[in-house]
Each structure stands twice: as C-alpha cells, then as structure tokens.
Design a protein around this motif. Structure first.
Motif, short mmCIF file in Angstrom:
data_model
loop_
_atom_site.label_atom_id
_atom_site.label_comp_id
_atom_site.label_asym_id
_atom_site.label_seq_id
_atom_site.Cartn_x
_atom_site.Cartn_y
_atom_site.Cartn_z
N ILE A 146 -7.51 -1.95 2.97
CA ILE A 146 -6.63 -1.01 2.26
C ILE A 146 -7.43 -0.23 1.24
CG2 ILE A 146 -4.67 -0.81 0.68
CD1 ILE A 146 -3.45 -3.24 2.06
N ALA A 147 -8.29 -0.91 0.50
CA ALA A 147 -9.10 -0.25 -0.53
C ALA A 147 -10.04 0.78 0.09
CB ALA A 147 -9.90 -1.29 -1.31
N LYS A 148 -10.47 0.57 1.33
CA LYS A 148 -11.36 1.49 2.01
C LYS A 148 -10.62 2.60 2.76
CE LYS A 148 -15.23 -1.71 2.67
NZ LYS A 148 -16.24 -0.87 1.99
N GLY A 149 -9.27 2.57 2.75
CA GLY A 149 -8.50 3.59 3.43
C GLY A 149 -8.17 3.26 4.88
N GLN A 154 5.74 3.95 -0.12
CA GLN A 154 5.18 2.65 -0.49
C GLN A 154 5.66 1.63 0.54
OE1 GLN A 154 6.31 1.71 -4.51
NE2 GLN A 154 4.89 3.19 -5.42
N TYR A 160 -3.09 9.00 4.84
CA TYR A 160 -4.08 8.39 3.96
C TYR A 160 -3.43 7.21 3.24
CZ TYR A 160 -6.04 12.98 4.86
OH TYR A 160 -6.48 14.12 5.48
N VAL A 161 -4.15 6.10 3.15
CA VAL A 161 -3.60 4.91 2.50
C VAL A 161 -4.46 4.53 1.30
CG1 VAL A 161 -2.58 4.02 4.63
CG2 VAL A 161 -4.87 3.31 3.99
N LYS A 162 -3.80 3.88 0.34
CA LYS A 162 -4.49 3.33 -0.82
C LYS A 162 -3.66 2.17 -1.37
CE LYS A 162 -2.38 6.46 -4.23
NZ LYS A 162 -2.64 7.47 -5.28
N PRO A 163 -4.28 1.29 -2.14
CA PRO A 163 -3.52 0.16 -2.70
C PRO A 163 -2.47 0.64 -3.71
CG PRO A 163 -5.89 -0.22 -2.84
CD PRO A 163 -5.71 1.22 -2.47
N CYS A 164 -1.38 -0.10 -3.83
CA CYS A 164 -0.37 0.19 -4.84
C CYS A 164 0.41 -1.09 -5.12
CB CYS A 164 0.58 1.31 -4.39
SG CYS A 164 1.86 0.77 -3.22
N PHE A 219 0.84 -1.20 0.00
CA PHE A 219 0.00 0.00 0.00
C PHE A 219 0.87 1.25 0.00
CE2 PHE A 219 0.70 -1.12 4.46
CZ PHE A 219 1.02 0.09 5.05
N GLU A 220 0.25 2.35 -0.34
CA GLU A 220 0.93 3.66 -0.31
C GLU A 220 0.29 4.51 0.77
OE1 GLU A 220 2.20 5.90 -3.98
OE2 GLU A 220 0.63 7.27 -3.29
#
Length: 228
Positions: free
Chosen positions: A125-128, A94, A143-147, A6-7
């Motif tokens: 992860i997709a939901k933050g 990352q 803030y997190v998001k997939p990577c 995740f990022e």
C-alpha cells in the motif's frame, strides 16, 4: 491483525454489472462494487493463499457523472460507430478490508502466516500497489495510499441513509467457493447497499440475497515448485 485501510483516487471510474452490458454503451453504477474494490485490493497484494474480504467503503467526494463519446468499430463492417460511455468523475474512496486464508487451497497451508501477509500488504500500500490500479476498467487509472478509515471530511458525512436498490455485488469463482452450490462454477451475486453517513458496509459473499449460476468452471491450478 489481518486488516488494511487505504485510500484510492482517480480522475474517473466505470463500475458496471457484467450481466447488463448491452451493445457498445456503458454506464457506471453510482458506487464502486465489492468486486471492483476486491480487484483493486488484489492489485495491491495477492497470493493464492489468501482471499480478500472488503468490509466497507467510504465515499469521500460527491457522486458526479460525465458522458464521453467513444469511437468503436462496427461488427461485421469496416465502418466505425460512436458509443456513449458514462463515467464517475473525481473518484475518491477510503477502503477497509481484511484477508482470510483460502481453505479451498489446502496445498498452501504452509503459507498460512498471518503476520507475513499483513506486513507485505502494508508495504505494498505504501508503494502504491504491486500492480497497476484501475477503477473498474483499464482506462480509469487509480492511485492508492495508506489512510486511517474515517479520518478527514467526506461529502456525505451528515447525509443519513441513502439506499441504492438492487445492485451487482460480485462474482464467486470456484477457487473461492463458500458452499456446495458455488463449487466448480461461476456464480453472480446481487445485494441492496445502503450508504449511512457516507459509509457502505458490504455484505459478505455468502450473505448476498440473490445469486445466479453463470457457467461451469474448474478451479485454476498452480504448480508448486519444490525447494532444493
């Protein structure tokens, strides 16, 4: 199978060693610590069944700092004082991590389901994240998001090696003890990180070169609810 990527981003970050906090001043380390990234990962998803292991972090933005004056109350006085907090600026990382089952909690053996925890972690992860994300301290919102780890252009991609000297790694708590010496106590770990082309590969807690016993502590107990 049990790995996530995740990022995490934030306007500012404050990563410190708790052993070196003196007075009201705070100054961030140049890079996020293993413990801070583990805390972020646990905010995304965690259960007593699993233990998160941080494999690597990739520094995407240049390491820059900014100082801010903070008004704090004086001890044993009604007056205020100004302290200088030094933050990292424009953070972007990352992170690659995986989980293992916590063998210190055999009572949760029935929950050792790798596929289940992997799928839940990916959804979170997709939901933050399941909880609020902080970059080292509460005032540094993240803030997190997939990577996909390694994708995209990073500032230090062609920087070769950059050592950071002796640095704080994290804390070992009794419910995640990995040896006889780390049972029923809190242990601080130190290590010597080296960034290679923007990537820092973390040593596992048991491989840290220097440890220090902080205090005695018993593992936290969770109540198991019976299913009817």
């Amino acid at each position: 199978m049990n790995g996530i990527e995740f990022e995490v981003t934030g306007r500012k970050g404050l990563f410190t060693c708790p052993e070196f906090k003196v007075g009201g001043e705070k100054c961030t380390l140049q890079i996020p610590t293993y413990e801070a990234l583990k805390g972020i990962t646990k905010s995304i998803y965690w259960k007593p069944t699993i233990t998160w292991v941080i494999d690597a972090v990739r520094i995407m933005n240049p390491i820059r700092m900014e100082s801010t004056g903070i008004i704090l109350p004086k001890m044993k006085s009604n007056k205020n004082d100004i302290a200088i907090y030094t933050y990292l600026k424009d953070c972007r990382y990352q992170v690659k991590a995986h989980f293992i089952f916590n063998k210190n909690r055999p009572e949760y053996k029935n929950d050792w389901n790798e596929t289940k925890h992997q799928e839940i972690a990916e959804r979170m992860i997709a939901k933050g994240g399941r909880q609020d994300i902080f970059l080292g301290t509460r005032e540094c919102q993240g803030y997190v998001k997939p990577c996909k780890f390694g994708e995209g252009k990073g500032f230090y991609d062609d920087f070769s090696e950059l050592p950071f000297g002796l640095m704080y790694h994290g804390m070992t708590y009794p419910d995640e003890a990995y040896s006889k010496e780390t049972r029923r106590c809190v242990t601080m770990r130190m290590w010597q990180p080296i960034m290679r082309n923007g990537i820092i590969e973390f040593a596992k807690p048991k491989d840290c070169i220097l440890t220090k016993r902080i205090c005695d502590m018993q593992p936290k107990k969770f109540e198991l609810k019976e299913e009817h």
